[in-house]
Design a protein around this motif. Sequence first.
Motif, short mmCIF file in Angstrom:
data_model
loop_
_atom_site.label_atom_id
_atom_site.label_comp_id
_atom_site.label_asym_id
_atom_site.label_seq_id
_atom_site.Cartn_x
_atom_site.Cartn_y
_atom_site.Cartn_z
N ASP A 23 0.82 -1.22 0.00
CA ASP A 23 0.00 0.00 0.00
C ASP A 23 0.86 1.26 0.00
O ASP A 23 0.55 2.24 -0.69
CB ASP A 23 -0.96 0.00 1.19
CG ASP A 23 -2.06 -1.04 1.05
OD1 ASP A 23 -2.29 -1.57 -0.06
OD2 ASP A 23 -2.69 -1.35 2.09
N LEU A 24 1.95 1.26 0.74
CA LEU A 24 2.85 2.41 0.78
C LEU A 24 3.49 2.64 -0.59
O LEU A 24 3.50 3.78 -1.09
CB LEU A 24 3.94 2.22 1.84
CG LEU A 24 5.02 3.30 1.91
CD1 LEU A 24 4.40 4.64 2.30
CD2 LEU A 24 6.12 2.89 2.87
N LEU A 25 4.02 1.59 -1.20
CA LEU A 25 4.64 1.74 -2.52
C LEU A 25 3.63 2.17 -3.57
O LEU A 25 3.95 2.97 -4.45
CB LEU A 25 5.33 0.43 -2.93
CG LEU A 25 6.56 0.06 -2.12
CD1 LEU A 25 7.04 -1.33 -2.47
CD2 LEU A 25 7.66 1.10 -2.29
N THR A 26 2.42 1.65 -3.48
CA THR A 26 1.37 2.06 -4.41
C THR A 26 1.08 3.55 -4.26
O THR A 26 0.97 4.28 -5.26
CB THR A 26 0.10 1.23 -4.19
OG1 THR A 26 0.41 -0.16 -4.41
CG2 THR A 26 -1.01 1.64 -5.13
N ALA A 27 0.98 4.02 -3.03
CA ALA A 27 0.70 5.44 -2.77
C ALA A 27 1.86 6.32 -3.24
O ALA A 27 1.64 7.37 -3.86
CB ALA A 27 0.42 5.66 -1.29
N LEU A 28 3.08 5.91 -2.95
CA LEU A 28 4.25 6.72 -3.32
C LEU A 28 4.48 6.76 -4.82
O LEU A 28 4.87 7.80 -5.37
CB LEU A 28 5.51 6.18 -2.63
CG LEU A 28 5.59 6.36 -1.13
CD1 LEU A 28 6.81 5.63 -0.57
CD2 LEU A 28 5.64 7.85 -0.77
N ASN A 29 4.25 5.62 -5.50
CA ASN A 29 4.57 5.53 -6.93
C ASN A 29 3.38 5.76 -7.84
O ASN A 29 3.54 5.86 -9.06
CB ASN A 29 5.19 4.16 -7.23
CG ASN A 29 6.50 3.97 -6.50
OD1 ASN A 29 7.26 4.91 -6.30
ND2 ASN A 29 6.77 2.75 -6.08
N GLY A 30 2.19 5.77 -7.28
CA GLY A 30 1.00 5.95 -8.09
C GLY A 30 0.61 4.72 -8.88
O GLY A 30 -0.30 4.77 -9.70
N ALA A 31 1.30 3.63 -8.65
CA ALA A 31 1.00 2.36 -9.32
C ALA A 31 1.44 1.23 -8.39
O ALA A 31 2.42 1.37 -7.66
CB ALA A 31 1.74 2.26 -10.65
N PRO A 32 0.72 0.13 -8.42
CA PRO A 32 1.09 -0.98 -7.52
C PRO A 32 2.37 -1.69 -7.98
O PRO A 32 2.61 -1.80 -9.18
CB PRO A 32 -0.11 -1.93 -7.60
CG PRO A 32 -0.73 -1.64 -8.92
CD PRO A 32 -0.47 -0.18 -9.20
#
Length: 133
Positions: A23-32
């Motif tokens: 979830d953190l990486l998805t939020a930071l990168n805008g993609a899962p």
Amino acid sequence: MLNEWADFDELEVGFPEQRALFDLLTALNGAPPPVIDSDDMVEDPDAMIAAFCDAVGPPFIPEAMTWEPGGDSSAHHWWDGESLRATLAQSTGLTPQMPRYVALTDASEWVRRVHRRMKQHYHHLYQQRIKPV
């Protein structure tokens, strides 16, 4: 009842931590980030590695899916009694395998409780998994 997991610790599962990182990486990168389900991997390794390569960029090289048996005999792994290292040293590639499951009804109440708590995190990640090309 199986008593194989007498020393099992819920913290070994790691699904809440994996989900939080996902979830953190998805939020930071805008993609899962890519997620690979182990069942998909053991059922069709070539397709899953190809899908992973497609997701992250490097070309899929079918020849890289096999290798000569061998290994570093100087490597010692105290944690598995050498069985994993010996198995890997004899391997020649990733090959399809049939998953082996234990019925929850055969597991201890403790394992069933952990399963109930972890299931939501697993399903969250499972829905986002990459699928074979």
